[in-house]
Design a protein around this motif. Sequence first.
Motif, PDB file in Angstrom:
ATOM      1  N   LEU A 136       0.830  -1.205   0.000  1.00 55.68           N
ATOM      2  CA  LEU A 136       0.000   0.000   0.000  1.00 55.68           C
ATOM      3  C   LEU A 136       0.868   1.260   0.000  1.00 55.68           C
ATOM      4  N   ALA A 137       1.973   1.218   0.740  1.00 58.76           N
ATOM      5  CA  ALA A 137       2.871   2.377   0.769  1.00 58.76           C
ATOM      6  C   ALA A 137       3.483   2.618  -0.611  1.00 58.76           C
ATOM      7  N   VAL A 138       3.928   1.547  -1.271  1.00 57.38           N
ATOM      8  CA  VAL A 138       4.482   1.680  -2.617  1.00 57.38           C
ATOM      9  C   VAL A 138       3.429   2.240  -3.564  1.00 57.38           C
ATOM     10  N   SER A 139       2.206   1.750  -3.448  1.00 59.39           N
ATOM     11  CA  SER A 139       1.120   2.231  -4.315  1.00 59.39           C
ATOM     12  C   SER A 139       0.843   3.706  -4.072  1.00 59.39           C
ATOM     13  N   GLN A 140       0.913   4.118  -2.813  1.00 58.39           N
ATOM     14  CA  GLN A 140       0.681   5.526  -2.494  1.00 58.39           C
ATOM     15  C   GLN A 140       1.725   6.414  -3.170  1.00 58.39           C
ATOM     16  N   TYR A 141       2.992   5.997  -3.110  1.00 63.29           N
ATOM     17  CA  TYR A 141       4.030   6.806  -3.744  1.00 63.29           C
ATOM     18  C   TYR A 141       3.930   6.754  -5.267  1.00 63.29           C
ATOM     19  N   ALA A 142       3.521   5.615  -5.818  1.00 61.01           N
ATOM     20  CA  ALA A 142       3.348   5.534  -7.276  1.00 61.01           C
ATOM     21  C   ALA A 142       2.267   6.503  -7.726  1.00 61.01           C
ATOM     22  N   GLY A 143       1.144   6.522  -7.000  1.00 62.92           N
ATOM     23  CA  GLY A 143       0.114   7.535  -7.239  1.00 62.92           C
ATOM     24  C   GLY A 143      -0.517   7.481  -8.617  1.00 62.92           C
ATOM     25  N   ASN A 144      -0.742   6.287  -9.154  1.00 55.51           N
ATOM     26  CA  ASN A 144      -1.405   6.199 -10.460  1.00 55.51           C
ATOM     27  C   ASN A 144      -2.491   5.138 -10.429  1.00 55.51           C
ATOM     28  N   ARG A 145      -3.387   5.232 -11.389  1.00 52.72           N
ATOM     29  CA  ARG A 145      -4.573   4.373 -11.400  1.00 52.72           C
ATOM     30  C   ARG A 145      -4.202   2.904 -11.578  1.00 52.72           C
ATOM     31  N   ALA A 146      -3.303   2.572 -12.491  1.00 52.14           N
ATOM     32  CA  ALA A 146      -2.988   1.170 -12.769  1.00 52.14           C
ATOM     33  C   ALA A 146      -2.410   0.478 -11.542  1.00 52.14           C
ATOM     34  N   VAL A 152      -5.512  -7.321  -5.520  1.00 48.04           N
ATOM     35  CA  VAL A 152      -4.821  -8.241  -4.616  1.00 48.04           C
ATOM     36  C   VAL A 152      -5.524  -8.261  -3.258  1.00 48.04           C
ATOM     37  N   LEU A 153      -5.895  -7.096  -2.753  1.00 47.58           N
ATOM     38  CA  LEU A 153      -6.605  -7.041  -1.467  1.00 47.58           C
ATOM     39  C   LEU A 153      -7.899  -7.846  -1.527  1.00 47.58           C
ATOM     40  N   ALA A 154      -8.626  -7.708  -2.627  1.00 48.60           N
ATOM     41  CA  ALA A 154      -9.910  -8.408  -2.743  1.00 48.60           C
ATOM     42  C   ALA A 154      -9.732  -9.919  -2.736  1.00 48.60           C
ATOM     43  N   THR A 155      -8.617 -10.409  -3.299  1.00 50.32           N
ATOM     44  CA  THR A 155      -8.409 -11.861  -3.341  1.00 50.32           C
ATOM     45  C   THR A 155      -7.992 -12.431  -1.987  1.00 50.32           C
ATOM     46  N   LEU A 156      -7.605 -11.585  -1.044  1.00 50.99           N
ATOM     47  CA  LEU A 156      -7.157 -12.080   0.257  1.00 50.99           C
ATOM     48  C   LEU A 156      -8.315 -12.475   1.167  1.00 50.99           C
ATOM     49  N   GLY A 157      -9.516 -11.976   0.860  1.00 53.68           N
ATOM     50  CA  GLY A 157     -10.659 -12.336   1.681  1.00 53.68           C
ATOM     51  C   GLY A 157     -10.478 -11.914   3.128  1.00 53.68           C
ATOM     52  N   ASP A 158     -10.705 -12.872   4.052  1.00 61.41           N
ATOM     53  CA  ASP A 158     -10.587 -12.576   5.481  1.00 61.41           C
ATOM     54  C   ASP A 158      -9.158 -12.268   5.912  1.00 61.41           C
ATOM     55  N   ALA A 182      -5.909  -2.834   6.687  1.00 62.79           N
ATOM     56  CA  ALA A 182      -5.440  -2.854   5.297  1.00 62.79           C
ATOM     57  C   ALA A 182      -6.423  -2.118   4.391  1.00 62.79           C
ATOM     58  N   TRP A 183      -7.721  -2.363   4.578  1.00 65.06           N
ATOM     59  CA  TRP A 183      -8.718  -1.669   3.759  1.00 65.06           C
ATOM     60  C   TRP A 183      -8.766  -0.178   4.102  1.00 65.06           C
ATOM     61  N   THR A 196      -7.973   5.205   2.190  1.00 67.14           N
ATOM     62  CA  THR A 196      -7.630   6.601   2.490  1.00 67.14           C
ATOM     63  C   THR A 196      -6.341   7.047   1.819  1.00 67.14           C
ATOM     64  N   TRP A 197      -5.390   6.128   1.612  1.00 68.74           N
ATOM     65  CA  TRP A 197      -4.137   6.520   0.977  1.00 68.74           C
ATOM     66  C   TRP A 197      -4.276   6.641  -0.542  1.00 68.74           C
ATOM     67  N   SER A 198      -5.285   6.028  -1.100  1.00 67.14           N
ATOM     68  CA  SER A 198      -5.360   5.953  -2.557  1.00 67.14           C
ATOM     69  C   SER A 198      -6.139   7.123  -3.142  1.00 67.14           C
ATOM     70  N   ASP A 199      -7.409   7.247  -2.775  1.00 63.71           N
ATOM     71  CA  ASP A 199      -8.280   8.239  -3.417  1.00 63.71           C
ATOM     72  C   ASP A 199      -9.435   8.539  -2.463  1.00 63.71           C
ATOM     73  N   VAL A 200      -9.266   9.577  -1.642  1.00 64.38           N
ATOM     74  CA  VAL A 200     -10.312   9.871  -0.650  1.00 64.38           C
ATOM     75  C   VAL A 200     -11.611  10.294  -1.320  1.00 64.38           C
ATOM     76  N   VAL A 201     -11.529  10.861  -2.524  1.00 67.31           N
ATOM     77  CA  VAL A 201     -12.756  11.285  -3.206  1.00 67.31           C
ATOM     78  C   VAL A 201     -13.648  10.084  -3.481  1.00 67.31           C
ATOM     79  N   ARG A 202     -13.058   8.989  -3.898  1.00 69.22           N
ATOM     80  CA  ARG A 202     -13.845   7.810  -4.272  1.00 69.22           C
ATOM     81  C   ARG A 202     -13.944   6.764  -3.164  1.00 69.22           C
ATOM     82  N   HIS A 203     -12.977   6.720  -2.269  1.00 70.61           N
ATOM     83  CA  HIS A 203     -12.947   5.636  -1.283  1.00 70.61           C
ATOM     84  C   HIS A 203     -12.874   6.123   0.169  1.00 70.61           C
TER      85      HIS A 203
END
Length: 956
Positions: free
Chosen positions: A529-539, A547-553, A559-560, A565-572
């Motif tokens: 999640l930290a790497v994704s935050q710094y990447a800062g892009n949609r893909a 990946v989070l969705a496939t982890l289930g419980d 994590a969610w 909150t780190w990705s897109d507060v407008v949408r999530h």
Amino acid sequence: MAMVGRDDEQARLSAFVLAPDGQALVLRGEAGVGKSTLLDLAARLAAEDGQLVVRATGVEAESGLPHAGLHQLLYPLLPTSDDRPSAVQPSADQPSDRPSDAPLLGASARAAFDAVFGRPDGPPPPVMALGIAVLDLLSWTAAKGRPVLLVLDDGQWLDEASAEVCGFVGRRLSGRPGVKLLVAVRGDTASPFDTAALPEAPVGALADADATRLLDLHHPRLGRQVRGLVLEQAGGNPLALLELPAHLADGPGDRTGQDLLGLHGVPLPRRIQEIYAARLARLGDTVRAELLRGALDGAAARPGDGPAPVARYRMREVDEAVACGLLVVEPAAGEFAFRHPLVRSSVVQLATPDQRRAAHRVLAQLHREYPERRAIHLAAATVDPEEGVAADLEAAARSATRRGGARLAVSWLTRAAELSETRVDRSRRLGEAAYVAGQTDHLGRARSLALAAAPGTDESPAAVLADSYLALYRDGEVGATHRRIVAAVERLRDSPDRPGDSPDRPGRPDRPGDDRRDEVLDRLVSLLLAVSQYAGNRATWRRTHEVLATLGDLATERAWMYGSTWSDVVRHGAGWSRRVERASAGLADQDPWDVTRLAVSAYHLDVLSPLRPYLERVVDRELDTGAMSSGIVMLHLVLLDQLALGQWDAAERTGHRALALATERGHGLFAHQTRAYLAQLAAVRGRTAEARELQTTVDAWARPRCIGFLTQLADAVGTTAALSAGDYETAFLHAIGITAPGAFRPYAYQASRTLLDLVEAALHTGRAEQARAHALAARDAGLPDLSPRLALITHGALAMTAEDDTEAAAHYARAQSHPAAERFPFELARIRLAHGIAARRLHGAAAARLPLTQAAKTFDRLGAPAWAARAHAELRAAGVAPHTPAPAPLPLTWQERRVAELAAGGLTNKEIGEQMRLSPRTVGAHLYRAFPKLGITTRAALRDALTRVSQPTPTP
């Protein structure tokens, strides 16, 4: 018996002890030179003067145990009420002799002492908080009418955490009458007091005449040849003068010259130690075993007069050791004590490994009520793997981590792995050690531990964690790092024997989330999640959410929370604010890296301020003794909150501190992130050239690496700098580089934060339709419900772009009356400025004066000159007289004035600190307080500013 010689030292100590002002002094000299005797003299003078003398001794065996020395030093002073820390309760056979009027501590001081002396329920205090608590305790004690003298012997063996606090306290005693600190350290041994910046007094060898008098006084019957040889070999060292004659009397009668001692060329302390070793060799096994237990348990050479803070091993039936001069009997307590620390070292070195292990087993039983001490002794006593001992060490490591001892925890976890009975447990503990080592910025060691956890592969979870931290924080590598972590998460998810929880090893109950979750998996996900935050892009973010969705419980609520909150507060971001606030209730029970992750979520939701006091309390601790990477992130978060609240001077100091640490550590990502924040500060303060230079540096480093988090920050800096300069076209171009008008680009975290900037730039460049579309998009996306700051700027944007006066007035009112509006003074002042401009045009000067006056005052207070100039220009147009000239520079304190004068002369902070006996950090703090008082922002302006200020240098 009177002291021989030392007239100068005696005079200085007498003046030190009897002076009414608080002060500190460090005595420095080689082993055996007489430092302890001088401490005895000072203690005796203080006692005769009616002072309360508290003595402690640094213990080599406890030098790695956090706060052990401070515990020993403060124990006699801690209150006798039921509120005292449980770890300092006297034992049944050690009744307390503290004064009945011992002070009751305040809540903050009690919490600080509880946290470091054994209770886990208090927040772990940093050096400053604990130091202030100690100062309060000493001041309250002295306020009872009895001055206090703290005497610390063998300071070179004090644990680092205690030495940090003692140094902090010692540097601040000058303003606290009745309290003094006297420390003795060896000059030939590295000491934590080497950098404490305390006044020092060297203790050298005795003069020839005094050495002769001392030798004749104690050994009057020496022959001429032996007497001359002793004087030559001792070199004025009092301990050698006392010990060498007895050694010569025990040896062959024909030994002469330099071969007499058989140790030519060996340093004198080592020669004395060999003398003690020869005496020890003649003792019986039972006596030597008793001495070994006492030595390994840290029995002090010179114990204090009060009760010990923890039960020590009591040596028994060791009269034989007293007779040969290895032990003494302390009159006050009737206890056996080592005559000199060199005796203690000789005892340990002479023992065989089996003898040392047997002694440690006895001591582990003695300290069964003290888990960390017990674990240390058990680890030293155990050779073969033993799960119970490994588990105890692992528990001690977790406790140390939460109390600021993450570096120490790495050693304990490594030893726990060595003692693990199964391969799985060994691998898990090495992985834990690797993870903690990575957080403490020992990335090389983290990698070696990770490879040891899973030999033969570079793709074990621990190895991926260690390598990914290195790639992200040092090099800013996000693409390849993201792919590698995704692969590791998927392997771990699909593995039938994940190295996590099992029926016989449940998950950590003290951490939030699903009890079944795998801690290693959780750490990989957090880093992903930290790497994704710094990447800062949609893909990147879409792949992460898949990946989070496939982890289930296996994907925890945390994590969610981070993923949303780190990705897109407008949408999530909707609905997470209250959950973040709930999770923030138990910060003291969380590891430092978990605290920082939660605080990052709070920042994205603009609810960081309630967490900031905790971050400020623990950041120094983590930077000094704990998790370095988490400490730098904490500084970033503190800076961001200071920036939001308008505390810009403090934010600039925090930013420069973070930049220095990140640069020193080679953290390229953190260094450029800090530069981006400093650029934003420079932009809002109107220093556009500085802002653009920093912006260019950040952008040139981040854009080739596709670090969207930083490129967006760079664009935001460009927008703000252009707005400050009144270059609205450039501001608009930078703003649309973040997001297009009328939309919020997915996963661009600056898109919502720069809402007001884009709207204002569009209005000033004749793009009213685009400005209106952007304000409506903010309303339709529900931004006012996501965070208080977004509510403020959304209503401000709607008011600025409103199609009729009624709508504008309603939104201006909603913005300015928002309960959290004052927490964001810069944005509020901009909205008030826009309100005043519109009101003057529509309703006349009178209607504009209040919002314009409020805006001008805020800009003046913040130090935003470009914005303040616009507000004052509008006020003049509204018929308000120009504001009065700025007040004269504020007076400087003596220390601020002296530091400023030395800095104006070209000295560095380090050089100034050496002259004034201050740490470079304290020198920097004085300069940053002096700059605004002088009305300047750089060192280059100091000389002219000091010339303008006609005040005389005040007397300290």
